[in-house]
Enzyme design. Structure first.
Site, PDB file in Angstrom:
ATOM      1  N   ARG A 160       0.837  -1.222   0.000  1.00  0.00           N
ATOM      2  CA  ARG A 160       0.000   0.000   0.000  1.00  0.00           C
ATOM      3  C   ARG A 160       0.867   1.265   0.000  1.00  0.00           C
ATOM      4  O   ARG A 160       0.574   2.239   0.694  1.00  0.00           O
ATOM      5  CB  ARG A 160      -0.928   0.046   1.215  1.00  0.00           C
ATOM      6  N   SER A 233     -10.429  -0.463   3.134  1.00  0.00           N
ATOM      7  CA  SER A 233      -9.660  -0.647   4.372  1.00  0.00           C
ATOM      8  C   SER A 233      -9.220   0.717   4.891  1.00  0.00           C
ATOM      9  O   SER A 233      -8.546   1.458   4.170  1.00  0.00           O
ATOM     10  CB  SER A 233      -8.408  -1.472   4.110  1.00  0.00           C
ATOM     11  N   GLU A 329      -4.539   4.008   6.526  1.00  0.00           N
ATOM     12  CA  GLU A 329      -4.166   3.776   5.132  1.00  0.00           C
ATOM     13  C   GLU A 329      -4.723   4.868   4.224  1.00  0.00           C
ATOM     14  O   GLU A 329      -4.133   5.229   3.214  1.00  0.00           O
ATOM     15  CB  GLU A 329      -4.706   2.397   4.722  1.00  0.00           C
TER      16      GLU A 329
END
Ligand code: EPU
Length: 333
Positions: A160, A233, A329
């Site tokens: 990520r 997420s 995130e």
């Protein structure tokens, strides 16, 4: 080119947060983008708006990148190079590739957002990351207006993560992304347990069947942003030291884990959040999704600040219970 003042961004972010842009411009070509950048040095770029939490009105000029188009560049015996402009919807592009029998992106079906944002956080799901098929990215320097090509290696991809989230944050706008895909023998990856279960063991699936299996799995677990605001997420899965993991395992024998190296282990944030009792909980206008605790949701009228408060409450509880720091995130503005 669409232009507006004090413009609501509710329809432009998948969390559905109603903040305004002082100035909003939607561009459909590189020439238009260059003209906007010449006049507005400090811009805030929005693509699919699927990986951001907006906690305040945006004072900068918001540029909505709506540059479209897909080009097939180069075909060899077993591969093809395809370039997609940044403003294409990611899932529509994936479906288009599958319809052409171009393999490599099928595991990334139904991920919200646009093609231009996929390299920034190196989107990934079900055993695949975008870096696995990405050849290069073309991006414009927001100061000099020069267009630069970044090879896969130069993007510095991680979990990520990429150079566009690190040292080059805010310095470049991604214009297009080129992928190297397969045309005949596809390197399919159905190792992820849930895909196997969905497809069954009796045959080798084609690209469409893999994509459909992933669409079904995602639809069962993840909320559709068109119905319930969310950003996928919200946290990264944390990586912890082995010794720390063994301590936790003694206390929580069912803790899932994925080895990252000889010394480090990744644990699913969704599991930690569920253990902490947050799964399915609502806090006023927002809450934690009932089928996947890693996803924060807006039930309709939440502010970005409300959602951010839930996130920090979760972070604190996870720190207290497991001594683990959960990194956000999603980009918070
Ligand atoms: N789990 C729980 N409770 C939950 C959620 C998960 O116990 O509420 C446990 C599951 O039982 C499983 C483990 O956590 O043992 C992993 O769950 P899952 O397979 O759902 O994957 P994840 O690690 O939670 C990651 C990505 C997702 C991606 C899936 C599938 C991150 C931050 N998230 O989630 O990506 O779809 O794997 O590959 O890495 C996204 O980035 O927006 C996203 C949805």
């Amino acid at each position: 080119m669409q232009y507006a003042k004090n413009f609501s961004l509710k329809e432009y972010n998948t969390f559905g947060i109603n903040v305004t842009a002082k100035k909003f411009i939607s561009v459909t070509s590189i020439t238009q983008l260059k003209n906007v950048l010449k006049e507005n040095r400090d811009v805030f770029v929005i693509g699919g708006g699927s990986n951001m939490l907006l906690t305040q009105n945006i004072d900068q000029t918001v540029v909505h990148l709506d540059i479209k188009g897909v080009i097939v560049n180069h075909e060899t015996e077993n591969t093809v190079e395809v370039t997609s402009m940044a403003g294409e919807n990611w899932h529509e592009f994936v479906v288009w590739c599958i319809d052409q029998n171009y393999g490599g992106l099928e595991n990334l079906s139904l991920i919200p957002g646009n093609v231009g944002t996929c390299p920034i956080q190196n989107i990934g799901a079900y055993g695949f990351e975008v870096k696995d098929t990405l050849l290069f990215v073309e991006a414009i320097d927001t100061t000099t207006l020069e267009i630069k090509k970044f090879t896969n290696q130069e993007c510095n991809f991680g979990y990520r993560d990429s150079i566009f989230k690190q040292t080059l944050k805010g310095k470049y706008i991604i214009l297009n992304v080129t992928f190297k895909l397969t045309t005949k023998e596809h390197n399919i990856n159905i190792s992820y347990g849930a895909i196997q279960e969905e497809i069954g063991n009796n045959h080798t699936p084609n690209l469409k069947e893999i994509s459909n299996a992933i669409i079904n799995i995602r639809n069962r677990k993840l909320p559709d942003p068109k119905k319930i605001g969310n950003s996928g997420s919200f946290f990264k899965n944390p990586v912890i030291e082995r010794a720390h993991f063994h301590q936790l395992q003694a206390q929580y024998p069912t803790i899932p884990s994925y080895p990252v190296s000889d010394t480090q282990i990744k644990v699913p944030a969704g599991w930690l959040i569920e253990q902490a009792g947050f799964k399915g909980k609502s806090f006023g206008n927002a809450g934690v999704h009932d089928k996947q605790a890693l996803v924060l949701v807006n039930y309709g009228n939440a502010t970005g600040k409300e959602i951010y408060t839930i996130a920090t409450t979760i972070q604190q509880k996870i720190k207290d219970l497991f001594n683990i720091y959960l990194e956000i995130e999603v980009n918070v503005f």
